[in-house]
Design an enzyme around this catalytic site. Structure first.
Site, PDB file in Angstrom:
ATOM      1  N   HIS A   6       0.810  -1.224   0.000  1.00 60.65           N
ATOM      2  CA  HIS A   6       0.000   0.000   0.000  1.00 60.65           C
ATOM      3  C   HIS A   6       0.843   1.272   0.000  1.00 60.65           C
ATOM      4  CE1 HIS A   6      -3.277  -2.778   0.672  1.00 60.65           C
ATOM      5  NE2 HIS A   6      -4.115  -1.784   0.444  1.00 60.65           N
TER       6      HIS A   6
ATOM      7  N   SER B 142      -7.646   0.571  -1.733  1.00 57.32           N
ATOM      8  CA  SER B 142      -6.986  -0.256  -0.724  1.00 57.32           C
ATOM      9  C   SER B 142      -7.794  -1.500  -0.441  1.00 57.32           C
ATOM     10  CB  SER B 142      -6.791   0.533   0.572  1.00 57.32           C
ATOM     11  OG  SER B 142      -7.939   0.467   1.391  1.00 57.32           O
ATOM     12  N   ASP B 143      -7.115  -2.544   0.023  1.00 52.54           N
ATOM     13  CA  ASP B 143      -7.842  -3.710   0.509  1.00 52.54           C
ATOM     14  C   ASP B 143      -8.410  -3.380   1.883  1.00 52.54           C
ATOM     15  OD1 ASP B 143      -8.908  -6.249   0.583  1.00 52.54           O
ATOM     16  OD2 ASP B 143      -7.052  -7.241   0.021  1.00 52.54           O
ATOM     17  N   ALA B 144      -9.414  -4.151   2.281  1.00 53.31           N
ATOM     18  CA  ALA B 144     -10.146  -3.834   3.510  1.00 53.31           C
ATOM     19  C   ALA B 144      -9.246  -3.909   4.737  1.00 53.31           C
ATOM     20  CB  ALA B 144     -11.330  -4.787   3.670  1.00 53.31           C
TER      21      ALA B 144
ATOM     22  N   ALA C  54      -6.450  -2.623   5.257  1.00 58.77           N
ATOM     23  CA  ALA C  54      -5.012  -2.533   5.011  1.00 58.77           C
ATOM     24  C   ALA C  54      -4.391  -1.196   5.425  1.00 58.77           C
ATOM     25  CB  ALA C  54      -4.712  -2.817   3.543  1.00 58.77           C
TER      26      ALA C  54
END
Length: 977
Positions: free
Chosen positions: A218, A239-241, A243
């Site tokens: 990230h 973004s991923d959850a 992260a």
């Protein structure tokens, strides 16, 4: 005069001008609010709320009924780009249709997953397409083109690729670092993302949870250096959850959330998926970062501009012009037919000694047995089934129900405690009424997690339970009514779920033997970590949130009422042919958050096929699974084996049509099926070159090779030609159907550098690794083209492939760029990576770059040719790589081949941090540098060592301690005259 007083509402203007106008009208608070996944409405400008993220991996997920297509790995197994494009179009249309019904459905779809299936034990292997970057790219391009649509301006949906970058482990997935050297980065991992982005059908990417070379994805500089260099389109990075919070909470990469959020935004993350629908946490962090000078408003504007550009492309501001605004294609006849076609094309015939096809006939009985024989498994990213076809359903329909025998093959048991038999009490009222749908199917929304049903108790009468062992000691228990024992939030055990599932699966248990108690065992509930205790108020695993300890657990004795293997043997003996359906449940032993531990088929399922075969040699094993298995004995003993990923709503019908010969199977394996766990690298070993991973480098003998798949017709290949045409290579040949049935064939084209063939690995040493310095590190073969074609009996077709010459090259670490070496290249055409029918050689001019120009370029430490015992780490938090020993207790070694020291070098300068020792060896010269702590891993200093090197030499470096080596340079002024 204009009908659009605000320029951003004027469809005559370009999206770029409209985006700039709208951006300029937003307040700072409104812009910051748009950086969260759930962006609120801006009512004063007439903007509605916007959500990034709608799962659509193989159909619309999590939003109720939708067409369910085969799993992604099954779509990869079709090797059919055009079919997958049509699937993407259908899914995109269903997203639009469901959006019209429910505004919670988003048009920014998080799909597809293009992470390469490097390691077959990866828990999310079901989500990817292939271990090969070229096949993955082709399928991803097709799916995203379908999702995007073909309008020049407006997009049907906005696809986001998952998960950037080098992500193949669920174990420690948010803290583990993938060590990815430049060759693997450029030739393997980046390649999977590049083509779909270049094709213009991708709206963005989602970074993965893991770190790469010590730096979280990230905050990866590769987002700007590579991803956004492939297109002029404004890509959105979501973004991923959770992260963004991981950067501080689990990874400890930054000290404060303000620093972390600012770093992610500056690195290129535009949309923050964190804290669910509550945007206040993330927007608060952004405001605080801005106040502390960690961000500029321009950083916020850059991200918002990209998000707005996506919203304009999705037609949000031009509903009257959006060609997809009125799409209402949900569960159409065309989509149902496409789901069946995709499921048929995904079936791979692994072995056939002539038993198949099995045409229905007078008096022919078929036994359908196995744990998945009457199941239609869904996974975490499936929608809710509107139609359901199990193997048993399909075979009954095709062969006639009166000709089909069936037993599941489960072990039926009763559990006894010191207070009596474990039993499921009868429920009052609604259990058998309201909880069932119109067709009698149990509604998981009503059953899973229910607390109004009575918990299990003990009594004089026992409830017989089906015990299903999914391997690795993980089991489920199910009643005759089809209800799984499950645990709700109150901690009680009830028969209340129709399938295992949920983010934390509440239906899995593990038996633990009790010492000193013959046959006694405890039951551990895996989801909570509590043990089952049966008290007066019922069975439970927790009280008031406190897990029940082992000491307080009930000791059970198990009585087997019927052996599943015995039941299978009995049915098999009475049938003409046996179909054993085995495989996995996508929520157990291999799923998001959980890697597999072995390639072995679970022992219970292994016993079933053996029992069937012992009773009836005409036994077919069908593996319905998201992953490969090492079924060596089955492959040797059984006359026929098939594999299909979980095939969605039409899986059973598709399988029956293949078995009966209505369809000649032509699915191909999208990844290598290894023969043993011993063939596998470590889960965290991302160096596919150095550790000989995937068909590209594996020198052993796989159980079934990449690209393998049989059919009911024989095909011949002829007339292979390969001609250079500018910067392309044109490859052509003819495929002829020599069989008596119409069938598909998947023609495959591979290339490799011409040269002496490598000796195969010794028996039992399939992963024999090269010695340090061994130069044999080019692919054994590399896929550069594939075509699925349908041919009538006797028909022939000439096919042509255009292969960019750059596909023959590799990343040259000595010169830091892509290069195609001059010389001969073999072109191989055939039916799999191991079934090559035609070969020709072509000469390519290429570019001879020569040895490593050390005096001009120096050496980036990460640009090694070989390594042992090292890992790549972050040189600084913002950019750059360094090399460190993998263990502080052992020496890591690096080899840099063909280093040109010219007419002589008397000193080298090493840029190092940390504390430790560096050894230098070349041309009989050996030196050692010992240095104290430089002040931390990011505090570098330059240390020099005297050498006497000239000409082209191999340079070997040893690293010991906490040292990080970033770079090696020639010291100016110390060369010999």
């Amino acid at each position: 005069m204009t009908d659009h007083p605000l320029p951003f509402r004027d469809p005559q203007l370009s999206f770029s001008r409209r985006t700039d106008d709208l951006l300029g009208r937003l307040t700072l608070d409104e812009r910051i609010a748009m950086l969260h996944q759930f962006a609120p409405a801006v009512e004063r400008l007439g903007l509605g709320p916007f959500r990034t993220g709608q799962e659509a991996l193989h159909g619309v997920a999590w939003m109720g009924p939708a067409t369910v297509f085969p799993q992604a790995v099954g779509l990869g197994a079709t090797w059919n780009d055009e079919l997958v494009r049509r699937v993407g179009e259908a899914v995109g249309n269903e997203v639009r249709a469901k959006r019209a019904q429910d505004d919670r459905v988003g048009l920014n779809v998080w799909a597809p997953t293009v992470n390469l299936l490097r390691h077959p034990l990866w828990g999310r292997g079901e989500e990817g397409y292939s271990e090969d970057p070229a096949l993955t790219s082709a399928i991803a391009v097709a799916y995203t083109r379908g999702l995007r649509g073909d309008h020049p301006h407006y997009w049907r949906t906005a696809p986001v690729l998952k998960h950037w970058l080098a992500h193949n482990n669920e174990t420690e997935r948010d803290t583990a670092s993938s060590s990815v050297r430049p060759r693997v980065l450029h030739e393997y991992d980046l390649r999977a993302f590049r083509d779909a982005v270049r094709a213009g059908a991708v709206a963005g990417v989602m970074p993965a949870y893991n770190l790469v070379n010590g730096r979280p994805n990230h905050v990866s500089p590769l987002l700007e250096q590579h991803l956004r260099s492939w297109t002029d389109q404004p890509l959105v990075v979501c973004s991923d959850a959770g992260a963004p919070s991981n950067l501080v909470d689990s990874e400890h990469y930054f000290d404060t959330h303000e620093e972390a959020t600012a770093a992610a935004l500056k690195a290129g993350v535009d949309s923050f998926t964190d804290h669910g629908t509550d945007s206040t946490v993330m927007t608060g962090r952004i405001r605080d970062a801005l106040a502390k000078g960690l961000l500029d408003e321009s950083d916020i504007d850059t991200a918002v501009r990209r998000l707005l550009a996506m919203r304009f492309a999705l037609g949000e501001f031009d509903p009257e012009l959006d060609p997809y605004a009125q799409v209402d294609d949900l569960d159409t006849a065309e989509h149902r037919a496409l789901a069946l076609e995709a499921a048929e094309q995904a079936v791979v015939l692994l072995k056939n000694d002539g038993l198949l096809p099995l045409a229905p006939g007078q008096g022919r009985t078929v036994a359908v047995v196995g744990l998945l024989a009457d199941d239609c498994k869904l996974d975490w990213y499936s929608g809710t089934l509107m139609h359901r076809s199990t193997p048993l359903d399909g075979i009954r329909e095709r062969y006639g129900a009166e000709n089909v025998l069936h037993t599941e093959g489960v072990d039926r048991i009763r559990l006894k405690t010191s207070d009596g038999w474990l039993r499921v009490p009868e429920a009052d009222g609604t259990q058998d009424g309201e909880a069932r749908g119109a067709e009698g199917a149990l509604d998981p929304a009503l059953l899973a997690g229910r607390t109004d049903l009575p918990p299990l108790t003990c009594g004089d009468e026992a409830t017989e339970l089906a015990l299903i062992d999914w391997g690795d000691g993980v089991l489920t228990l199910r009643t005759d009514e089809g209800l799984y024992l499950s645990v709700a939030d109150d901690g009680y055990v009830r028969a209340s779920a129709d399938e295992p599932g949920g983010w934390v699966v509440q239906e899995t248990f593990r038996r633990e033997e009790v010492e000193g108690h013959d046959g006694g065992h405890r039951l551990l509930h895996i989801g909570t970590g509590g043990y089952v205790s049966v008290a007066a108020d019922g069975a439970k695993v927790a009280v008031s949130g406190e897990k029940i300890s082992r000491e307080d657990a009930t000791v059970f004795e198990s009585e087997t009422v019927e052996s599943g293997a015995d039941a299978v043997a009995r049915i098999a003996a009475a049938a003409d042919t046996v179909i054993v359906v085995a495989g996995n449940d996508p929520h157990i032993n291999g799923r998001e958050t959980e890697d597999r531990t072995t390639l072995d088929l679970p022992a219970q399922q292994d016993r079933l096929w053996r029992a069937a075969h012992a009773a009836n040699p005409r036994t077919v094993l069908v593996l319905s699974s998201a992953y490969p298995y090492a079924v060596v004995d089955a492959a040797a003993a059984l006359p026929a084996l098939l594999w299909t990923a979980h095939g969605g709503q039409a899986a059973g019908t598709a399988l029956a049509r293949v078995l009966a010969g209505d369809v000649s199977p032509a699915g191909r394996l999208p990844q290598t099926w290894y023969a043993s766990d011993d063939d596998l690298p470590g889960l965290f070993d991302y160096d596919v070159i150095g550790s000989r991973q995937t068909y590209l480098y594996f020198r052993g003998t796989p159980l079934f090779p990449f690209g393998h798949g049989l059919g009911y017709a024989d095909f011949t290949y002829s007339g292979l030609r390969a001609e250079a045409d500018g910067d392309q290579l044109r490859v052509s040949f003819t495929v002829t159907n020599d069989g008596t049935t119409a069938a598909d064939e998947v023609a495959q084209v591979y290339v490799r550098a011409a040269g002496p063939a490598e000796a195969p690995a010794p028996e039992g040493l399939g992963r024999r690794l090269p010695e340090l310095g061994d130069p044999s590190d080019l692919p054994l073969r590399k896929l550069v083209g594939h075509r699925r074609l349908h041919l009538a009996p006797g028909a022939a077709r000439s096919i042509e492939f255009t292969v960019p010459l750059e596909e023959l090259g590799h990343w040259n670490v000595a010169h830091g760029r892509w290069a195609v070496e001059p010389g001969g290249y073999e072109i191989l055409a055939g039916a799999s990576s191991a079934d090559i029918r035609l070969t020709t050689t072509t000469e390519v001019g290429g570019e001879a770059l020569g040895p490593r120009p050390v005096k001009e370029r120096g050496i980036e430490a990460a640009d090694y040719d070989r390594q042992q015992g090292t890992e790549l780490v972050d040189r600084a938090k913002t950019e750059g790589d360094a090399v460190a020993p993998a263990s502080a207790d052992d020496e890591g070694r690096l080899v840099y081949r063909a280093c040109d020291f010219g007419d002589g070098v008397r000193a080298l300068a090493f840029q190092v941090s940390g504390e430790g020792r560096v050894t230098v060896s070349a041309a009989g010269h050996n030196s050692l540098i010992q240095f104290p702590d430089t002040g931390g891993p990011y505090s570098y200093r330059t240390v020099e060592v005297a050498v006497d090197l000239r000409g082209v030499q191999e340079l070997r470096i040893g690293l010991t301690g906490s040292v990080r080596l970033a770079r090696i340079d020639v010291v100016p002024g110390k060369e010999s005259a």
